[in-house]
Scaffold this active site. Structure first.
Site, mmCIF file in Angstrom:
data_model
loop_
_atom_site.group_PDB
_atom_site.id
_atom_site.type_symbol
_atom_site.label_atom_id
_atom_site.label_comp_id
_atom_site.label_asym_id
_atom_site.label_seq_id
_atom_site.Cartn_x
_atom_site.Cartn_y
_atom_site.Cartn_z
ATOM 1 N N ASP A 1 9.385 2.445 0.152
ATOM 2 C CA ASP A 1 8.328 3.130 0.887
ATOM 3 C C ASP A 1 8.423 2.682 2.333
ATOM 4 O O ASP A 1 7.969 1.599 2.705
ATOM 5 C CB ASP A 1 6.961 2.792 0.274
ATOM 6 C CG ASP A 1 5.831 3.535 0.971
ATOM 7 O OD1 ASP A 1 6.088 4.145 2.039
ATOM 8 O OD2 ASP A 1 4.697 3.506 0.459
ATOM 9 N N LYS B 1 4.221 8.529 9.142
ATOM 10 C CA LYS B 1 3.784 7.885 10.385
ATOM 11 C C LYS B 1 4.661 8.215 11.609
ATOM 12 O O LYS B 1 4.507 9.269 12.204
ATOM 13 C CB LYS B 1 3.664 6.381 10.186
ATOM 14 C CG LYS B 1 2.511 6.004 9.221
ATOM 15 C CD LYS B 1 2.011 4.592 9.432
ATOM 16 C CE LYS B 1 1.126 4.094 8.307
ATOM 17 N NZ LYS B 1 -0.298 4.239 8.521
ATOM 18 N N TYR C 1 0.859 -1.181 0.000
ATOM 19 C CA TYR C 1 0.000 0.000 0.000
ATOM 20 C C TYR C 1 0.895 1.230 0.000
ATOM 21 O O TYR C 1 1.859 1.294 0.767
ATOM 22 C CB TYR C 1 -0.905 -0.010 1.240
ATOM 23 C CG TYR C 1 -1.755 1.227 1.394
ATOM 24 C CD1 TYR C 1 -2.803 1.495 0.516
ATOM 25 C CD2 TYR C 1 -1.529 2.136 2.435
ATOM 26 C CE1 TYR C 1 -3.593 2.633 0.668
ATOM 27 C CE2 TYR C 1 -2.328 3.269 2.594
ATOM 28 C CZ TYR C 1 -3.353 3.511 1.708
ATOM 29 O OH TYR C 1 -4.131 4.637 1.857
HETATM 30 C C1 LIG Z 1 3.720 1.821 3.263
HETATM 31 C C2 LIG Z 1 2.766 2.973 3.272
HETATM 32 N N1 LIG Z 1 2.928 3.964 2.388
HETATM 33 C C3 LIG Z 1 2.137 5.044 2.369
HETATM 34 C C4 LIG Z 1 1.098 5.173 3.266
HETATM 35 C C5 LIG Z 1 0.240 6.372 3.194
HETATM 36 O O1 LIG Z 1 0.469 7.216 4.285
HETATM 37 P P1 LIG Z 1 -0.659 8.220 4.789
HETATM 38 O O2 LIG Z 1 -1.764 7.407 5.345
HETATM 39 O O3 LIG Z 1 0.060 9.060 5.808
HETATM 40 O O4 LIG Z 1 -1.052 9.041 3.604
HETATM 41 C C6 LIG Z 1 0.890 4.149 4.213
HETATM 42 C C7 LIG Z 1 -0.158 4.171 5.244
HETATM 43 O O5 LIG Z 1 -1.067 4.786 5.408
HETATM 44 C C8 LIG Z 1 1.731 3.021 4.202
HETATM 45 O O6 LIG Z 1 1.542 2.008 5.049
HETATM 46 N N1 LIG Z 2 -0.929 1.153 6.497
HETATM 47 C C1 LIG Z 2 -2.016 1.806 5.929
HETATM 48 C C2 LIG Z 2 -2.722 2.635 6.903
HETATM 49 O O1 LIG Z 2 -2.366 2.631 8.051
HETATM 50 C C3 LIG Z 2 -3.816 3.475 6.433
HETATM 51 C C4 LIG Z 2 -4.351 4.351 7.485
HETATM 52 C C5 LIG Z 2 -5.462 5.230 6.957
HETATM 53 O O2 LIG Z 2 -5.422 5.669 5.806
HETATM 54 O O3 LIG Z 2 -6.401 5.486 7.719
#
Ligand SMILES: Cc1ncc(COP(=O)(O)O)c(C=O)c1O
Ligand SMILES: NCC(=O)CCC(=O)O
Length: 439
Positions: free
Chosen positions: A246, A274, A142
């Site tokens: 990522d 994060k 993701y």
């Molecule tokens: C590996 C990874 N990349 C990108 C994102 C996107 O980050 P955000 O939710 O802060 O937009 C996430 C999680 O949400 C993630 O787990």
């Molecule tokens: N690892 C993916 C996420 O934590 C997503 C969180 C969100 O968009 O609420």
């Protein structure tokens, strides 16, 4: 466990807030999405007066737990001078410099607000640098919700990922996503070196970037096979393709230098978010001069009203100070507690004849119910019993433990032996009481 107040609040929210929750994933929580009243350390409280040991940790950012004193102090100090200026300030230099010191891949960085934005920027840099258009990404990973890369949330729906898989085609994952948005995305199975080699070799003239989570945290915390990331590094280098790690989850979590330091593999670009600012919105892209200098040269635009604001940069400095203290004591603690939990859960599975797997690469781990001996590939992840885990997470709430309903656990630097012990007791209670977990 009482949830009356949370249910009332959700009903009220639904009148004004589309979907009732602020990010679609949150709607999945059973028995109902909970409303937080506050948090302290490893614990969080809801509006019905329930207390939980928190392993959701806001989906990853709370690496220092809730309301950490140092983070509070530094954020408060920064706020006294001003939240954001749109002018430059000392804090952004200090943080950029610190990141280049601790991240092996970082000659320079740029700041943004969310992981999604950092990924967008990394892809833009890669395309500008190579003059090519295609991006290789993998099933089960993701990379945020932008049209440029979103293919559905992996654990929520595997179908759209599987649909185009044979052809390497990526299918838009949500209504409203431009139907053309993924034309330049090549979707491959991960952890398969032959498929990667064949694709990169055949299409090397077209491919700008390969983007990967260094550990597939979004789908089972699956580790790369021996030699896989090395092969990825070697091939991308050979073909002049930008390798993007990522590290929005793994960054600052598997160690101060993220997964790439741990594996000793240096990507061309890295995205982070994060945990970086401990729960305040901040993300970044780091990479080597050759690519990052495209920004300085005016060949790639990088924008964002709140980029590098005083509050988020101060928060990140506090997080990095705390994580770096005593020679990485926080990491030793997180590793120890996460290891204790993973081992403890595995033994309880044995004791109660529960079929399952725990993949634990570090202070983030994935617990799954499955008859398989291992979950080392996305296909195996797809065969886990997701519904059973959903029920488990729901029952754990009654035991005072807050879990993400998909199986991913985050451990913070303030989770200790007491929390681990209470948590394992709770797991045991659920396994002992509920026959549906026993094989
Ligand atoms: C590996 C990874 N990349 C990108 C994102 C996107 O980050 P955000 O939710 O802060 O937009 C996430 C999680 O949400 C993630 O787990
Ligand atoms: N690892 C993916 C996420 O934590 C997503 C969180 C969100 O968009 O609420």
């Amino acid at each position: 466990m009482k949830t009356d107040r949370s249910r009332q609040m959700l009903a009220e929210a639904n009148q004004y807030l589309a979907g009732g929750v602020a990010s679609s994933l949150r709607a999945a929580m059973k028995p109902t999405p909970l409303y937080a009243a506050g948090g302290k350390g490893a614990r969080v409280y809801d509006v019905d007066g329930n207390e939980y040991i928190d392993y959701l940790l806001a989906y990853g950012p709370l690496i220092l737990g809730h309301s950490h004193p140092l983070l509070n102090e530094k954020v408060y100090q920064a706020m006294q001078k001003g939240y954001t200026f749109g002018l430059q300030h000392e804090g952004e230099i200090a943080l950029a410099k610190r990141l280049t010191e601790i991240l092996p891949c970082a000659d320079k960085v740029v700041f943004s607000g969310s992981g999604t934005e950092a990924v967008m920027m990394a892809l833009r840099l890669a395309r500008a640098y190579t003059g090519r258009q295609k991006v290789v990404r993998f099933h089960g990973h993701y990379h945020g919700w932008s049209d440029a890369i979103f293919t559905s949330f992996p654990s929520a729906d595997m179908k759209s990922q599987a649909a185009g898989s044979a052809a390497g085609e990526a299918v838009p994952g949500t209504g409203g996503q431009s139907v053309n948005s993924l034309e330049d995305v090549i979707l491959l199975p991960w952890n398969e070196p032959d498929v990667l080699e064949r694709t990169l070799t055949e299409r090397r003239e077209e491919i700008a970037a390969v983007i990967t989570e260094p550990i597939m945290c979004n789908s089972g915390c699956i580790s790369p096979r021996e030699g896989y990331l090395e092969a990825m590094r070697k091939l991308t280098e050979q073909y002049g393709i930008v390798l993007i790690f990522d590290e929005v989850i793994t960054g600052f979590r598997l160690g101060l230098g993220g997964a790439h330091e741990r594996f000793g593999i240096t990507p061309d670009l890295m995205t982070m978010g994060k945990a970086l600012a401990g729960g305040i919105a901040l993300s970044a892209v780091a990479g080597k001069n050759e690519i990052m200098n495209l920004v300085a040269e005016g060949r790639v635009d990088h924008l964002g009203t709140l980029n590098g604001n005083t509050v988020s940069t101060a928060a990140a400095m506090a997080v990095l100070d705390e994580l770096g203290r005593d020679n990485g004591a926080a990491y030793r603690q997180m590793e120890r507690i996460a290891g204790q939990l993973a081992e403890g859960i595995r033994s309880l599975m044995k004791k109660y004849n529960v079929n399952g797997v725990v993949n634990q690469p570090g202070p983030v781990f994935h617990m799954m119910f499955t008859d398989q001996q291992e979950v080392a590939h996305f296909d195996q992840f797809g065969r886990r019993d997701a519904a059973k885990y959903g029920l488990f997470a729901e029952l754990m709430l009654d035991e005072g433990i807050l879990l993400r309903p998909n199986g991913l656990w985050y451990v913070s630097a303030v989770h200790g032996d007491k929390e681990a012990e209470e948590t394992l007791k709770a797991v045991e209670n659920v396994f002992a009481k509920r026959p549906e977990f026993t094989a």
